[in-house]
Design a protein around this motif. Structure first.
Motif, PDB file in Angstrom:
ATOM      1  N   GLY A 195       0.752  -1.246   0.000  1.00 54.34           N
ATOM      2  CA  GLY A 195       0.000   0.000   0.000  1.00 54.34           C
ATOM      3  C   GLY A 195       0.777   1.287   0.000  1.00 54.34           C
ATOM      4  N   TRP A 196       2.109   1.230  -0.157  1.00 55.44           N
ATOM      5  CA  TRP A 196       2.899   2.462  -0.073  1.00 55.44           C
ATOM      6  C   TRP A 196       3.522   2.869  -1.397  1.00 55.44           C
ATOM      7  CZ3 TRP A 196       1.280   4.105   4.344  1.00 55.44           C
ATOM      8  CH2 TRP A 196       1.131   3.245   5.427  1.00 55.44           C
ATOM      9  N   GLY A 197       3.169   2.211  -2.475  1.00 59.11           N
ATOM     10  CA  GLY A 197       3.734   2.551  -3.771  1.00 59.11           C
ATOM     11  C   GLY A 197       5.077   1.877  -3.997  1.00 59.11           C
ATOM     12  N   GLN A 198       5.651   2.136  -5.162  1.00 60.60           N
ATOM     13  CA  GLN A 198       6.868   1.443  -5.574  1.00 60.60           C
ATOM     14  C   GLN A 198       8.063   1.758  -4.686  1.00 60.60           C
ATOM     15  OE1 GLN A 198       7.781   1.991  -9.693  1.00 60.60           O
ATOM     16  NE2 GLN A 198       9.619   0.708  -9.647  1.00 60.60           N
ATOM     17  N   THR A 199       8.199   3.000  -4.236  1.00 59.30           N
ATOM     18  CA  THR A 199       9.357   3.362  -3.417  1.00 59.30           C
ATOM     19  C   THR A 199       9.234   2.852  -1.977  1.00 59.30           C
ATOM     20  OG1 THR A 199       8.321   5.502  -2.944  1.00 59.30           O
ATOM     21  CG2 THR A 199       9.903   5.416  -4.757  1.00 59.30           C
ATOM     22  N   ASP A 200       8.018   2.754  -1.453  1.00 60.67           N
ATOM     23  CA  ASP A 200       7.735   2.232  -0.109  1.00 60.67           C
ATOM     24  C   ASP A 200       8.696   2.789   0.940  1.00 60.67           C
ATOM     25  OD1 ASP A 200       6.750   0.881   2.054  1.00 60.67           O
ATOM     26  OD2 ASP A 200       7.338  -1.116   1.378  1.00 60.67           O
ATOM     27  N   LEU A 201       8.671   4.097   1.105  1.00 58.29           N
ATOM     28  CA  LEU A 201       9.534   4.721   2.098  1.00 58.29           C
ATOM     29  C   LEU A 201       9.150   4.345   3.528  1.00 58.29           C
ATOM     30  CD1 LEU A 201       9.947   8.300   0.570  1.00 58.29           C
ATOM     31  CD2 LEU A 201      11.423   6.300   0.297  1.00 58.29           C
ATOM     32  N   THR A 202       7.930   3.867   3.717  1.00 60.47           N
ATOM     33  CA  THR A 202       7.497   3.450   5.050  1.00 60.47           C
ATOM     34  C   THR A 202       8.319   2.276   5.563  1.00 60.47           C
ATOM     35  OG1 THR A 202       5.252   4.235   4.668  1.00 60.47           O
ATOM     36  CG2 THR A 202       5.542   2.595   6.391  1.00 60.47           C
ATOM     37  N   ASN A 203       8.656   1.341   4.662  1.00 65.06           N
ATOM     38  CA  ASN A 203       9.391   0.138   5.074  1.00 65.06           C
ATOM     39  C   ASN A 203      10.847   0.115   4.632  1.00 65.06           C
ATOM     40  OD1 ASN A 203       7.281  -1.489   6.403  1.00 65.06           O
ATOM     41  ND2 ASN A 203       6.299  -1.427   4.387  1.00 65.06           N
ATOM     42  N   ARG A 204      11.290   1.119   3.909  1.00 67.54           N
ATOM     43  CA  ARG A 204      12.621   1.085   3.306  1.00 67.54           C
ATOM     44  C   ARG A 204      13.728   0.877   4.338  1.00 67.54           C
ATOM     45  NH1 ARG A 204      14.643   2.600  -1.629  1.00 67.54           N
ATOM     46  NH2 ARG A 204      16.840   3.203  -1.682  1.00 67.54           N
ATOM     47  N   TRP A 205      13.593   1.493   5.515  1.00 65.45           N
ATOM     48  CA  TRP A 205      14.631   1.379   6.540  1.00 65.45           C
ATOM     49  C   TRP A 205      14.157   0.563   7.752  1.00 65.45           C
ATOM     50  CZ3 TRP A 205      13.088   6.201   4.484  1.00 65.45           C
ATOM     51  CH2 TRP A 205      13.930   6.682   3.471  1.00 65.45           C
ATOM     52  N   ARG A 206      13.053  -0.140   7.590  1.00 58.56           N
ATOM     53  CA  ARG A 206      12.487  -0.896   8.712  1.00 58.56           C
ATOM     54  C   ARG A 206      13.255  -2.207   8.900  1.00 58.56           C
ATOM     55  NH1 ARG A 206       7.725   0.391  11.241  1.00 58.56           N
ATOM     56  NH2 ARG A 206       7.361   1.960   9.634  1.00 58.56           N
ATOM     57  N   GLU A 207      13.643  -2.503  10.144  1.00 56.59           N
ATOM     58  CA  GLU A 207      14.521  -3.634  10.417  1.00 56.59           C
ATOM     59  C   GLU A 207      13.814  -4.836  11.044  1.00 56.59           C
ATOM     60  OE1 GLU A 207      18.187  -2.520  12.414  1.00 56.59           O
ATOM     61  OE2 GLU A 207      17.833  -0.419  11.881  1.00 56.59           O
ATOM     62  N   THR A 208      12.798  -4.631  11.861  1.00 55.90           N
ATOM     63  CA  THR A 208      12.272  -5.726  12.675  1.00 55.90           C
ATOM     64  C   THR A 208      10.799  -6.033  12.434  1.00 55.90           C
ATOM     65  OG1 THR A 208      11.680  -4.258  14.520  1.00 55.90           O
ATOM     66  CG2 THR A 208      13.918  -5.144  14.483  1.00 55.90           C
ATOM     67  N   GLU A 209      10.131  -5.293  11.565  1.00 54.71           N
ATOM     68  CA  GLU A 209       8.714  -5.488  11.304  1.00 54.71           C
ATOM     69  C   GLU A 209       8.390  -4.967   9.914  1.00 54.71           C
ATOM     70  OE1 GLU A 209       6.663  -3.067  14.302  1.00 54.71           O
ATOM     71  OE2 GLU A 209       6.801  -1.371  12.939  1.00 54.71           O
ATOM     72  N   ILE A 210       7.127  -5.112   9.530  1.00 52.19           N
ATOM     73  CA  ILE A 210       6.638  -4.559   8.268  1.00 52.19           C
ATOM     74  C   ILE A 210       5.348  -3.800   8.553  1.00 52.19           C
ATOM     75  CG2 ILE A 210       5.560  -5.143   6.044  1.00 52.19           C
ATOM     76  CD1 ILE A 210       8.537  -5.368   5.903  1.00 52.19           C
ATOM     77  N   ALA A 211       5.206  -2.635   7.936  1.00 49.29           N
ATOM     78  CA  ALA A 211       3.989  -1.837   8.077  1.00 49.29           C
ATOM     79  C   ALA A 211       3.194  -1.888   6.774  1.00 49.29           C
ATOM     80  CB  ALA A 211       4.328  -0.391   8.427  1.00 49.29           C
ATOM     81  N   VAL A 212       1.889  -2.119   6.912  1.00 48.36           N
ATOM     82  CA  VAL A 212       0.986  -2.214   5.773  1.00 48.36           C
ATOM     83  C   VAL A 212      -0.055  -1.102   5.893  1.00 48.36           C
ATOM     84  CG1 VAL A 212      -0.730  -3.670   4.598  1.00 48.36           C
ATOM     85  CG2 VAL A 212       1.323  -4.704   5.609  1.00 48.36           C
ATOM     86  N   ALA A 213      -0.363  -0.464   4.787  1.00 49.06           N
ATOM     87  CA  ALA A 213      -1.333   0.635   4.792  1.00 49.06           C
ATOM     88  C   ALA A 213      -2.691   0.141   5.274  1.00 49.06           C
ATOM     89  CB  ALA A 213      -1.451   1.242   3.399  1.00 49.06           C
ATOM     90  N   ARG A 214      -3.402   1.001   6.000  1.00 52.45           N
ATOM     91  CA  ARG A 214      -4.664   0.604   6.623  1.00 52.45           C
ATOM     92  C   ARG A 214      -5.822   0.496   5.635  1.00 52.45           C
ATOM     93  NH1 ARG A 214      -7.058   3.507  10.028  1.00 52.45           N
ATOM     94  NH2 ARG A 214      -7.726   1.962  11.578  1.00 52.45           N
TER      95      ARG A 214
END
Length: 224
Positions: free
Chosen positions: A97-116
């Motif tokens: 849900g964050w588009g191709q660049t997915d800046l929400t998860n780009r630097w995420r180390e221990t989990e994944i965030a999905v758009a609501r």
């Protein structure tokens, strides 16, 4: 003396338009006790916020998955299981849900965030198959290990500041703040907080978003 603070960002230090209230840039550098920024966001976001506020970088990121105090970084979990859940979720025809660049998860180390705005049911099923849980922070669905929580992060960070968790005053707005409320000595839910956070807090404030948090800080300063 004022108590040390543990503050959530989204919905707590932000205004209704999701921008950080600029008044914190004056209030927090003058706070005469440690300030910890505790968030579901990935590690660079709270570190940058501390940097630009010119406060010490005491951070609980990714809902307790990454903790920073001074030069010491602790990572709880490796994030591989969460990434497998994300891959299977996409393979099943869904979208993070964050588009191709997915800046929400780009630097995420221990989990994944999905758009609501993405389907929750299939995500929860896949997470359970991998021994994970899904936490709704009001801003995203976070796929994470059940053992990793902000409260656990505070327990590990507080001794590095020569404090106990019970000395902290916590302010938050979401179910991912419930564990923090459970270990902090004082806990406050802003008026826009979800039902779980409101039930867990010692006090539910009359004001919402940053207005509520700033009112608490003023009260704590006057009480000191």
């Amino acid at each position: 003396m004022v108590p040390p603070l543990v503050l959530d960002i989204d919905g707590t230090m932000t205004r209704p338009d999701d921008s950080v209230d600029p008044r914190f840039f004056d209030v927090l550098p003058q706070w005469d006790a440690p300030v910890v920024i505790a968030t579901g966001k990935s590690f660079p976001y709270p570190v940058s916020l501390c940097h630009f506020m010119h406060i010490e970088q005491n951070v609980i990121a990714e809902n307790g998955g990454v903790v920073l105090s001074g030069e010491q970084v602790t990572t709880n979990g490796d994030g591989e299981a969460a990434r497998r859940v994300a891959e299977e979720y996409v393979a099943a025809g869904h979208d993070i849900g964050w588009g191709q660049t997915d800046l929400t998860n780009r630097w995420r180390e221990t989990e994944i965030a999905v758009a609501r705005d993405q389907p929750l049911g299939p995500l929860e099923e896949l997470a359970a198959e991998h021994g994970l849980e899904v936490v709704d922070t009001g801003f995203a669905y976070h796929v994470k290990s059940p053992r990793i929580e902000k409260g656990l992060g505070l327990k590990s960070l507080a001794p590095l500041l020569d404090r106990t968790p019970e000395e902290f005053a916590a302010v938050g707005d979401s179910e991912n703040d419930v564990s923090t409320f459970g270990v902090a000595g004082e806990s406050y839910a802003v008026a826009n907080a979800d039902a779980k956070a409101q039930r867990a807090a010692d006090v539910v404030l009359e004001e919402s978003y940053s207005e509520g948090t700033l009112s608490v800080l003023e009260d704590l300063r006057e009480r000191a």
